[in-house]
Design a protein around this motif. Sequence first.
Motif, mmCIF file in Angstrom:
data_model
loop_
_atom_site.group_PDB
_atom_site.id
_atom_site.type_symbol
_atom_site.label_atom_id
_atom_site.label_comp_id
_atom_site.label_asym_id
_atom_site.label_seq_id
_atom_site.Cartn_x
_atom_site.Cartn_y
_atom_site.Cartn_z
ATOM 1 N N GLU A 100 -47.765 14.923 51.265
ATOM 2 C CA GLU A 100 -46.834 16.365 52.112
ATOM 3 C C GLU A 100 -47.845 16.745 53.281
ATOM 4 O OE1 GLU A 100 -50.951 17.263 49.856
ATOM 5 O OE2 GLU A 100 -49.791 15.699 49.426
ATOM 6 N N ALA A 101 -49.155 15.887 54.070
ATOM 7 C CA ALA A 101 -49.603 16.614 55.209
ATOM 8 C C ALA A 101 -48.781 15.933 56.465
ATOM 9 C CB ALA A 101 -50.627 16.360 54.862
ATOM 10 N N ILE A 102 -47.870 15.337 56.466
ATOM 11 C CA ILE A 102 -46.583 14.400 56.904
ATOM 12 C C ILE A 102 -45.702 15.800 57.386
ATOM 13 C CG2 ILE A 102 -45.350 12.349 57.512
ATOM 14 C CD1 ILE A 102 -48.133 12.077 57.658
ATOM 15 N N GLN A 103 -45.228 16.155 58.910
ATOM 16 C CA GLN A 103 -43.898 16.700 58.890
ATOM 17 C C GLN A 103 -43.413 16.092 59.797
ATOM 18 O OE1 GLN A 103 -46.098 20.758 60.515
ATOM 19 N NE2 GLN A 103 -47.481 20.749 58.289
ATOM 20 N N PHE A 104 -42.112 16.344 60.139
ATOM 21 C CA PHE A 104 -41.619 15.539 60.889
ATOM 22 C C PHE A 104 -40.045 15.879 61.163
ATOM 23 C CE2 PHE A 104 -40.145 14.350 56.195
ATOM 24 C CZ PHE A 104 -38.288 14.059 56.606
ATOM 25 N N GLY A 105 -39.747 16.456 62.243
ATOM 26 C CA GLY A 105 -38.089 17.012 62.457
ATOM 27 C C GLY A 105 -37.713 15.979 63.523
ATOM 28 N N SER B 113 -49.558 11.868 65.789
ATOM 29 C CA SER B 113 -48.649 12.047 66.300
ATOM 30 C C SER B 113 -47.913 10.533 67.320
ATOM 31 C CB SER B 113 -47.703 13.222 67.427
ATOM 32 O OG SER B 113 -48.955 14.918 66.394
ATOM 33 N N HIS C 275 -39.586 13.966 65.897
ATOM 34 C CA HIS C 275 -41.444 14.091 66.220
ATOM 35 C C HIS C 275 -41.713 14.270 64.862
ATOM 36 C CE1 HIS C 275 -44.631 16.004 67.721
ATOM 37 N NE2 HIS C 275 -44.872 16.281 66.636
ATOM 38 N N VAL C 276 -43.062 13.185 64.510
ATOM 39 C CA VAL C 276 -43.810 13.530 63.661
ATOM 40 C C VAL C 276 -45.264 13.430 63.617
ATOM 41 C CG1 VAL C 276 -44.359 11.628 61.396
ATOM 42 C CG2 VAL C 276 -42.008 10.717 62.409
ATOM 43 N N ASP C 277 -45.702 14.074 62.623
ATOM 44 C CA ASP C 277 -47.494 14.710 62.943
ATOM 45 C C ASP C 277 -47.861 13.781 61.240
ATOM 46 O OD1 ASP C 277 -47.489 15.504 64.633
ATOM 47 O OD2 ASP C 277 -47.160 17.696 64.195
ATOM 48 N N ALA C 278 -48.682 12.435 61.491
ATOM 49 C CA ALA C 278 -49.210 12.706 60.677
ATOM 50 C C ALA C 278 -50.932 13.101 59.725
ATOM 51 C CB ALA C 278 -48.792 10.624 59.854
ATOM 52 N N THR C 279 -51.044 14.016 59.141
ATOM 53 C CA THR C 279 -52.196 13.687 59.027
ATOM 54 C C THR C 279 -53.059 12.778 57.956
ATOM 55 O OG1 THR C 279 -51.742 16.238 59.315
ATOM 56 C CG2 THR C 279 -54.521 16.460 58.460
#
Length: 110
Positions: free
Chosen positions: A25-30, A64, A76-80
């Motif tokens: 759930e800490a993955i954000q992408f756009g 990122s 764009h992807v941010d993987a925590t």
Amino acid sequence: MVTDPTRDEMSDSDETETLDLERPEAIQFGVTRGENNLEIGPPRDYPDRADLSVRRSGDDVILSVDAMAGDHGTGHVDATLTPEEARRLSDRLAETARRTAEDDSRGAGD
């Protein structure tokens, strides 16, 4: 999440290595296409530029990925990652690079 501990072992037969994250759930992408009225669907452009970056955020590591295709297509992807996940990713990258270099040197000797 239950993970298979044998999956963390790299084998010569594996084409792709995976790393299961503890907090997906800490993955954000756009993804954008540059205009609001464009159809959203399968990508029609393949990236012609991509950047990877790594930074700290508190106790976590953020990986990122930014990819750009043409004038408007971006992703764009941010993987925590936890520190342990970041270490495992680093180990896998190093091991895969080592094996690739070994395979390349064997192929050059043929």
